[in-house]
Design an enzyme around this catalytic site. Structure first.
Site, PDB file in Angstrom:
ATOM      1  N   ASP A   1      -9.627  -2.919   1.361  1.00 19.71           N
ATOM      2  CA  ASP A   1      -9.739  -2.451   2.739  1.00 19.71           C
ATOM      3  C   ASP A   1     -11.144  -1.871   2.897  1.00 19.71           C
ATOM      4  O   ASP A   1     -11.554  -1.001   2.129  1.00 19.71           O
ATOM      5  CB  ASP A   1      -8.665  -1.387   3.016  1.00 19.71           C
ATOM      6  CG  ASP A   1      -8.664  -0.915   4.459  1.00 19.71           C
ATOM      7  OD1 ASP A   1      -9.735  -0.513   4.946  1.00 19.71           O
ATOM      8  OD2 ASP A   1      -7.598  -0.934   5.098  1.00 19.71           O
TER       9      ASP A   1
ATOM     10  N   ASP B   1     -12.112   8.927   8.610  1.00 12.04           N
ATOM     11  CA  ASP B   1     -11.134   7.928   9.036  1.00 12.04           C
ATOM     12  C   ASP B   1     -11.499   6.562   8.467  1.00 12.04           C
ATOM     13  O   ASP B   1     -12.675   6.243   8.326  1.00 12.04           O
ATOM     14  CB  ASP B   1     -11.092   7.851  10.566  1.00 12.04           C
ATOM     15  CG  ASP B   1     -10.091   6.812  11.045  1.00 12.04           C
ATOM     16  OD1 ASP B   1      -8.949   6.820  10.545  1.00 12.04           O
ATOM     17  OD2 ASP B   1     -10.451   5.966  11.881  1.00 12.04           O
TER      18      ASP B   1
ATOM     19  N   HIS C   1     -11.804   1.858   2.651  1.00 13.51           N
ATOM     20  CA  HIS C   1     -11.248   2.609   1.533  1.00 13.51           C
ATOM     21  C   HIS C   1     -12.220   2.845   0.381  1.00 13.51           C
ATOM     22  O   HIS C   1     -11.822   2.872  -0.777  1.00 13.51           O
ATOM     23  CB  HIS C   1      -9.999   1.896   0.997  1.00 13.51           C
ATOM     24  CG  HIS C   1      -8.833   1.985   1.930  1.00 13.51           C
ATOM     25  ND1 HIS C   1      -7.571   1.551   1.608  1.00 13.51           N
ATOM     26  CD2 HIS C   1      -8.739   2.475   3.189  1.00 13.51           C
ATOM     27  CE1 HIS C   1      -6.756   1.748   2.621  1.00 13.51           C
ATOM     28  NE2 HIS C   1      -7.445   2.295   3.597  1.00 13.51           N
TER      29      HIS C   1
ATOM     30  N   TRP D   1       0.868  -1.195   0.000  1.00 15.83           N
ATOM     31  CA  TRP D   1       0.000   0.000   0.000  1.00 15.83           C
ATOM     32  C   TRP D   1       0.895   1.233   0.000  1.00 15.83           C
ATOM     33  O   TRP D   1       1.849   1.299   0.778  1.00 15.83           O
ATOM     34  CB  TRP D   1      -0.916   0.037   1.231  1.00 15.83           C
ATOM     35  CG  TRP D   1      -1.628   1.354   1.296  1.00 15.83           C
ATOM     36  CD1 TRP D   1      -2.672   1.758   0.519  1.00 15.83           C
ATOM     37  CD2 TRP D   1      -1.287   2.484   2.121  1.00 15.83           C
ATOM     38  NE1 TRP D   1      -3.008   3.056   0.811  1.00 15.83           N
ATOM     39  CE2 TRP D   1      -2.178   3.524   1.782  1.00 15.83           C
ATOM     40  CE3 TRP D   1      -0.310   2.720   3.095  1.00 15.83           C
ATOM     41  CZ2 TRP D   1      -2.127   4.785   2.405  1.00 15.83           C
ATOM     42  CZ3 TRP D   1      -0.262   3.972   3.707  1.00 15.83           C
ATOM     43  CH2 TRP D   1      -1.162   4.980   3.374  1.00 15.83           C
TER      44      TRP D   1
ATOM     45  N   GLU E   1      -3.115  -2.890  -2.412  1.00 13.77           N
ATOM     46  CA  GLU E   1      -4.284  -2.326  -1.724  1.00 13.77           C
ATOM     47  C   GLU E   1      -4.648  -0.951  -2.292  1.00 13.77           C
ATOM     48  O   GLU E   1      -3.800  -0.074  -2.400  1.00 13.77           O
ATOM     49  CB  GLU E   1      -3.953  -2.202  -0.226  1.00 13.77           C
ATOM     50  CG  GLU E   1      -5.054  -1.572   0.602  1.00 13.77           C
ATOM     51  CD  GLU E   1      -4.719  -1.550   2.091  1.00 13.77           C
ATOM     52  OE1 GLU E   1      -3.644  -2.093   2.482  1.00 13.77           O
ATOM     53  OE2 GLU E   1      -5.513  -1.002   2.866  1.00 13.77           O
TER      54      GLU E   1
ATOM     55  N   HIS F   1      -8.967  -6.399   4.078  1.00 14.94           N
ATOM     56  CA  HIS F   1      -8.565  -5.700   5.296  1.00 14.94           C
ATOM     57  C   HIS F   1      -9.844  -5.351   6.037  1.00 14.94           C
ATOM     58  O   HIS F   1     -10.583  -4.452   5.613  1.00 14.94           O
ATOM     59  CB  HIS F   1      -7.791  -4.415   4.982  1.00 14.94           C
ATOM     60  CG  HIS F   1      -6.320  -4.614   4.941  1.00 14.94           C
ATOM     61  ND1 HIS F   1      -5.414  -3.573   4.873  1.00 14.94           N
ATOM     62  CD2 HIS F   1      -5.577  -5.754   4.992  1.00 14.94           C
ATOM     63  CE1 HIS F   1      -4.188  -4.072   4.865  1.00 14.94           C
ATOM     64  NE2 HIS F   1      -4.256  -5.386   4.924  1.00 14.94           N
TER      65      HIS F   1
ATOM     66  N   ASP G   1      -7.145  -4.401   9.873  1.00 10.51           N
ATOM     67  CA  ASP G   1      -6.416  -3.140   9.744  1.00 10.51           C
ATOM     68  C   ASP G   1      -7.180  -2.023  10.440  1.00 10.51           C
ATOM     69  O   ASP G   1      -8.059  -1.407   9.857  1.00 10.51           O
ATOM     70  CB  ASP G   1      -6.196  -2.810   8.257  1.00 10.51           C
ATOM     71  CG  ASP G   1      -5.299  -1.591   8.094  1.00 10.51           C
ATOM     72  OD1 ASP G   1      -4.698  -1.161   9.103  1.00 10.51           O
ATOM     73  OD2 ASP G   1      -5.209  -1.069   6.976  1.00 10.51           O
TER      74      ASP G   1
ATOM     75  N   LYS H   1      -7.004   2.699  -2.342  1.00  4.23           N
ATOM     76  CA  LYS H   1      -7.556   3.627  -1.355  1.00  4.23           C
ATOM     77  C   LYS H   1      -8.345   4.710  -2.077  1.00  4.23           C
ATOM     78  O   LYS H   1      -8.142   4.945  -3.266  1.00  4.23           O
ATOM     79  CB  LYS H   1      -6.429   4.235  -0.505  1.00  4.23           C
ATOM     80  CG  LYS H   1      -6.928   4.926   0.765  1.00  4.23           C
ATOM     81  CD  LYS H   1      -5.847   5.128   1.801  1.00  4.23           C
ATOM     82  CE  LYS H   1      -6.416   5.863   3.022  1.00  4.23           C
ATOM     83  NZ  LYS H   1      -5.494   5.893   4.141  1.00  4.23           N
TER      84      LYS H   1
ATOM     85  N   ASP I   1      -9.972   3.634   9.751  1.00  6.87           N
ATOM     86  CA  ASP I   1      -9.312   2.621  10.582  1.00  6.87           C
ATOM     87  C   ASP I   1      -9.870   2.491  11.995  1.00  6.87           C
ATOM     88  O   ASP I   1      -9.110   2.217  12.917  1.00  6.87           O
ATOM     89  CB  ASP I   1      -7.813   2.935  10.653  1.00  6.87           C
ATOM     90  CG  ASP I   1      -7.183   2.950   9.280  1.00  6.87           C
ATOM     91  OD1 ASP I   1      -7.095   1.889   8.668  1.00  6.87           O
ATOM     92  OD2 ASP I   1      -6.794   4.039   8.807  1.00  6.87           O
TER      93      ASP I   1
END
Ligand code: RNT
Ligand code: ZN
Length: 413
Positions: A254, A289, A257, A182, A221, A281, A321, A223, A291
């Site tokens: 993810d 955010d 993302h 990533w 990965e 992920h 993650d 985003k 995460d």
């Protein structure tokens, strides 16, 4: 009658075998990210993820792991409180130099020998990630897509080094090692050239992936945006989906993302028509955010339900993650890991065959009714049984966190 046997009968009425679901749900490995324990700081002197890296942990809860021994000890405590099969997911910044620290582009297997020894002792598999952030060479916001050849070459060397480490880990542990790439590259506002960075990224990955390295399973990965890359992300979803498809590497989705109204669950049956596997992920987006600590929520359930309904759970590689520095980090781990395992179990308890039959027969009202009723089946009792069979606390696990916090974390100042 025990709680579990009542639940077992209720599910059996819908044709669902709870014993089988428990055994299956416990066996799929969840790769636990090492970076919740220390807020993605890593062990390199005075670097740390920080705000210019595209990712940032917020909060200042005491007890952060400051070195490999502390991190391994935390992980061992976490593993006592979570059921099922696990792996540990490392990043290159968690290298432990035996002598002089090596620069990122020269990092090698030797610096992970303590992790490997420990993984052998615990019987854990390891996964890996090159760290293309938190470094002076990443301070311009560009790494593998940089127009500065000096910078780009540095990160290509790092990517190659990471793959050799992953292959070495796989060989040492006798278990393939997923190596996830990533990059934070992007632009805050209105780039005039969105093309050249993507062309450079493509050729950087071509170089990084050129060497055949058995045991190293690469993934890339995507985003949507990050801190400082609000307008443009070089490694976008379209770029990564296309690159991985064309080059036979894993795509990493993810869950944090994507656009907030986009369904990651719905992507699976499309993407997996054309590829054998995927890396997931598990994460939780919250406004800007990506995460937050993973919870057993509708979104997580829907992703695993899709995999189960497509009989594709074993084709997905599951990693976590998230990082939250504002709460007890051991609790954060246990909450997120248990939530992910619960979602696997929940999905495997779905009366999918019956739902599909109703749909095929055009009984859409009946199908929707059963989907609704299935949500309030006695899932909790089956989950508790899974925990009991795995010898971890079914309930009350916070006591294990509190005790460890008092005896270990409290001494870290
Ligand atoms: C960042 C990506 C990436 C990182 C870790 C630390 O947005 O999700 O996976 O979180 O590699
Ligand atoms: Zn991620």
């Amino acid at each position: 009658m025990s709680d579990y046997s009542i639940a077992k009968d209720r599910y059996a009425e819908l044709g669902v075998d709870t014993d089988r679901a428990i055994a299956r749900a416990a066996k799929y490995p969840i790769s636990i990210h090492c970076w919740q324990a220390d807020d993605v700081a890593g062990f390199e002197p005075s670097l740390g993820a920080g705000g210019d890296s595209g990712i940032m942990a917020t909060g200042s809860f005491p007890g952060r792991a400051r070195n490999g021994d502390e991190l391994r000890s935390d992980m061992q405590q976490v593993l006592r409180l979570v059921p099922g099969a696990h792996r540990l997911n490392l990043h290159a910044i968690y290298a432990e130099p035996m002598g002089k620290p090596k620069p990122r582009d020269e990092v090698d297997l030797e610096q992970f020998s303590r992790w490997i020894d420990w993984a052998k002792e615990c019987g854990l598999g390891l996964d890996f990630n090159p760290t293309y952030f938190a470094h002076p060479m990443a301070s311009s916001g560009a790494t593998l897509s940089s127009a500065d050849e000096n910078v780009r070459r540095f990160w290509i060397r790092h990517g190659i080094a990471s793959r050799r480490i992953a292959a070495g880990i796989a060989k040492e542990l006798g278990s393939p090692c997923v190596n996830n790439h990533w990059i934070p590259d992007g632009a805050k506002d209105s780039p005039a050239d969105r093309w050249s960075p993507r062309a450079r990224l493509r050729s950087s990955y071509d170089e990084i992936l050129a060497e055949s390295l058995p045991g190293c399973i690469d993934s890339i990965e995507s985003k949507l945006f990050g801190l400082g890359s609000e307008d443009y992300v070089v490694g976008s979803y379209e770029f990564c989906a296309s690159y991985t498809q064309a080059n036979g590497v894993l795509l990493c989705l993810d869950m944090g993302h994507f656009h907030p109204t986009e369904s990651v669950a719905d992507k699976l049956s499309g993407l997996m028509q054309f590829r054998e596997g995927l890396l997931l992920h598990a994460s939780r987006p919250m406004r800007w955010d990506s995460d937050h600590v993973v919870l057993f929520d509708d979104v997580l359930r829907s992703v695993f339900l899709e995999l189960a309904r497509g009989k594709a759970i074993d084709r997905a590689t599951v990693a976590l993650d998230f990082f939250d520095a504002s709460i007890n980090r051991i609790a954060a781990y246990v909450i997120g890991i248990r939530a992910t395992r619960k979602a696997m179990l929940y999905a495997l308890l779905d009366p999918s065959d019956e739902l599909r039959r109703l749909e095929r027969e055009g009984k859409l009202g009946e199908k929707l009714a059963l989907m609704e009723e299935a949500k309030t089946l006695p899932f909790g009792f089956v989950w508790e049984e899974l925990c009991r069979r795995a010898n971890v606390p079914a309930v009350g696990w916070m006591a294990g966190v509190d005790e460890y916090s008092k005896s270990v974390l409290a001494n870290r100042n």
